[in-house]
Every structure is written in structure tokens, then in C-alpha cells.
Design an enzyme around this catalytic site. Structure first.
Site, PDB file in Angstrom:
ATOM      1  N   LYS A   1       0.833  -1.185  -0.103  1.00 18.02           N
ATOM      2  CA  LYS A   1       0.009  -0.074  -0.035  1.00 18.02           C
ATOM      3  C   LYS A   1       0.752   1.291   0.174  1.00 18.02           C
ATOM      4  CE  LYS A   1      -2.201  -1.200   4.030  1.00 18.02           C
ATOM      5  NZ  LYS A   1      -1.387  -2.288   4.199  1.00 18.02           N
TER       6      LYS A   1
ATOM      7  N   ARG B   1      -9.819   0.894   8.826  1.00 19.02           N
ATOM      8  CA  ARG B   1      -9.318  -0.494   9.167  1.00 19.02           C
ATOM      9  C   ARG B   1     -10.374  -1.318   9.850  1.00 19.02           C
ATOM     10  NH1 ARG B   1      -3.451   0.679   8.782  1.00 19.02           N
ATOM     11  NH2 ARG B   1      -2.407  -1.479   9.325  1.00 19.02           N
TER      12      ARG B   1
ATOM     13  N   ARG C   1      11.124  -5.654   4.886  1.00 16.42           N
ATOM     14  CA  ARG C   1      10.960  -4.265   4.664  1.00 16.42           C
ATOM     15  C   ARG C   1      12.010  -3.494   5.233  1.00 16.42           C
ATOM     16  NH1 ARG C   1       5.116  -2.065   5.137  1.00 16.42           N
ATOM     17  NH2 ARG C   1       4.950  -3.467   6.999  1.00 16.42           N
TER      18      ARG C   1
ATOM     19  N   ARG D   1      11.266  -1.769  10.869  1.00 15.86           N
ATOM     20  CA  ARG D   1      10.254  -1.297  11.844  1.00 15.86           C
ATOM     21  C   ARG D   1      10.056  -2.450  13.063  1.00 15.86           C
ATOM     22  NH1 ARG D   1       4.875   0.091   8.267  1.00 15.86           N
ATOM     23  NH2 ARG D   1       3.990  -1.190   9.998  1.00 15.86           N
TER      24      ARG D   1
ATOM     25  N   ARG E   1      -0.465  -9.203  13.022  1.00 17.07           N
ATOM     26  CA  ARG E   1      -1.020  -8.241  12.242  1.00 17.07           C
ATOM     27  C   ARG E   1      -2.106  -8.644  11.043  1.00 17.07           C
ATOM     28  NH1 ARG E   1       4.159  -5.426  10.651  1.00 17.07           N
ATOM     29  NH2 ARG E   1       2.715  -4.055   9.438  1.00 17.07           N
TER      30      ARG E   1
END
Ligand code: ADP
Ligand code: ADP
Ligand code: ZN
Length: 216
Positions: free
Chosen positions: A13, A88, A127, A160, A171
Site C-alpha cells: 500500500k 481499518r 521491509r 520497523r 497483524r
């Protein structure tokens, strides 16, 4: 153009939002980025969000809705916007409809990036983000030209805290339970455009641009 981009954690996203924002000259409003900025600055909002983010849980609806409402009230959102990571939950989507109705606005399209679960874990765990400017990279699929350093500002790339595998798995569970129902919510309103997010960054981007240009 007023857009929402949705999809599970690690779907792409943020990556596609950066491209869309530039291409269609609209601000990229990411609730995750707003929370991370507040966390970095040590604000009360940042401290509160951290309690939830570090566990892979959602920040309470009232908190998120209030910050989005304030952000949409800013002048740059008059020309349109791209909401990334919000709504969300169905409650957030209903609240967003109310906020927009009060402003005489509505959402034009909802982009949904569909990616299989195994791919999500690999994307999120690999990431890396720039500590200074927030730009996103991937150790395999979007690596910087100098290892560990941001191409645009030279800042250090970090992982992160919530991109550790255990938290990513949590998640994804939270997404399936609380966010996925939004696919039906927006599909029933005739707003949903689904993309095959399993392809490369450029291919997914091309699908999005094609779909949006067709509907403009
Ligand atoms: P992702 O890569 O999982 O899509 P984001 O950067 O969008 O991550 O969000 C990171 C975290 O910030 C979420 O796991 C959640 O704790 C919090 N967050 C972001 N947006 C929302 C939202 N709309 N509602 C509740 N919590 C949110
Ligand atoms: P989200 O905002 O949905 O959590 P990101 O845009 O941050 O996702 O992407 C998650 C990770 O996967 C990043 O490291 C990014 O560089 C990488 N990525 C994004 N899209 C693709 C893609 N189509 N193919 C391979 N890697 C991707
Ligand atoms: Zn940078």
C-alpha cells in the site's frame, strides 16, 4: 480524486501510494506514518499508539478517526487525497462516511491490493525504512543502491519494530478479523477495484494507473 487504498500488512500500500500521490498530485495520508511521526517526536498520541502498534493491534477507532478528520480538514486535501491504512474497521469506514458527508464529499474509488499470506510475511519482514525520511525499501525486491542507506536522503535504513515475524503474523490475523470485512462494505457500495498484488512493484503500479485512468 478521493481514494482509499487497502490490503493486508506488507501488501504494498505504502509503495503504491507514493506513486499514485505523485502521478495524480494528491496528498498521501497514511495513518501508520502519522503515528510513527508522533512516536518519533514523543507526543502523547505517539506514546498511546505505540502501546497498540508494538503488539500488532489496532489503535482505538476514536483516536484514529479524530486524527484523520483533522488531516482531511487541511487545505491540501481540498484537491483530493489518498487514504492509506485507514479505514481499518467497519466502524472507521462508517465514521469516515459521516465525516465526508459533513464536508460535502465522498470516496470515488477503493483500491484493494490482494496478496497471498506467505508473500506478505516475506515482504513485511524484508521491509526496511529510512529513519530520516520514511522512504520504504526491501532487502530483495527494492534494495537501495548503497546497502543500508536511503537513495533519496542518505539516511540509515532500519527494520520497523512491528515487522518482526511474530508481530507480522499477529497483524495479518487482525487484518483478517477486523479489516477484511471492509472488502464487502466497499464492494456493496460499488467502489471496490481489486488488484493482483502478487506481481512486481511496477506491474502492480501499472494495473492501478490503468484502472484509475479508465474511471477518471
Ligand atoms: P501496515 O504495513 O501493517 O499496513 P501501517 O503503517 O498502516 O502498517 O500501520 C502500522 C500500525 O499502526 C498498525 O498495525 C496499527 O497498530 C496502527 N494503525 C495504522 N492505521 C490504523 C487504523 N486506521 N486503525 C487502527 N490502527 C492503525
Ligand atoms: P504496506 O504499506 O501495505 O504495508 P509496503 O508498501 O510498505 O506495504 O510494502 C511492504 C514491503 O514489500 C516493502 O519492503 C516494499 O518495498 C515491498 N514491496 C511492495 N510491493 C511489492 C511488490 N509488488 N513486489 C515485491 N515487493 C514489494
Ligand atoms: Zn531517506
Amino acid at each position: 480524486m478521493r481514494l482509499v487504498i487497502m490490503g493486508p500488512p506488507g501488501a504494498g500500500k505504502g509503495t503504491q501510494s507514493a506513486m499514485i500521490a505523485q502521478r495524480f498530485s494528491i496528498p498521501h495520508v497514511s495513518t501508520g506514518d502519522i503515528f510513527r511521526k508522533n512516536l518519533k517526536e514523543g507526543t502523547p498520541l505517539g506514546m498511546k499508539a505505540k502501546e497498540y502498534m508494538s503488539k500488532g493491534l489496532l489503535v482505538p477507532d476514536e483516536t484514529v478517526v479524530a486524527i484523520v478528520k483533522d488531516r482531511l480538514d487541511e487545505k491540501d486535501c481540498k484537491k483530493g487525497f489518498l487514504l492509506d491504512g485507514f479505514p481499518r474497521t467497519v466502524a472507521q469506514a462508517v465514521a469516515l462516511d459521516g465525516v465526508l458527508t459533513d464536508m460535502d464529499m465522498s470516496i470515488d474509488h477503493v483500491l484493494n491490493i490482494d496478496v497471498p499470506k506467505e508473500v506478505l510475511i516475506e515482504r513485511a519482514v524484508g521491509r526496511r525504512v529510512c529513519k530520516a525520511c520514511g522512504a520504504t525499501y526491501h532487502v530483495m525486491y527494492n534494495s537501495p543502491s548503497r546497502e543500508g542507506l536511503c537513495d533519496s536522503c542518505g539516511g540509515a535504513l532500519i527494520q520497523r519494530e512491528d515487522d518482526r515475524e511474530e508481530t507480522v503474523v499477529k497483524r495479518i490475523e487482525v487484518y483478517l478479523e477486523q479489516t477484511k470485512p471492509l472488502i464487502d462494505y466497499y464492494s456493496e457500495k460499488g467502489l471496490l477495484i481489486s488488484m493482483d498484488g502478487g506481481q512486481g512493484i511496477k506491474e502492480v503500479g501499472d494495473q492501478i494507473v490503468k484502472a484509475l485512468e479508465k474511471r477518471q
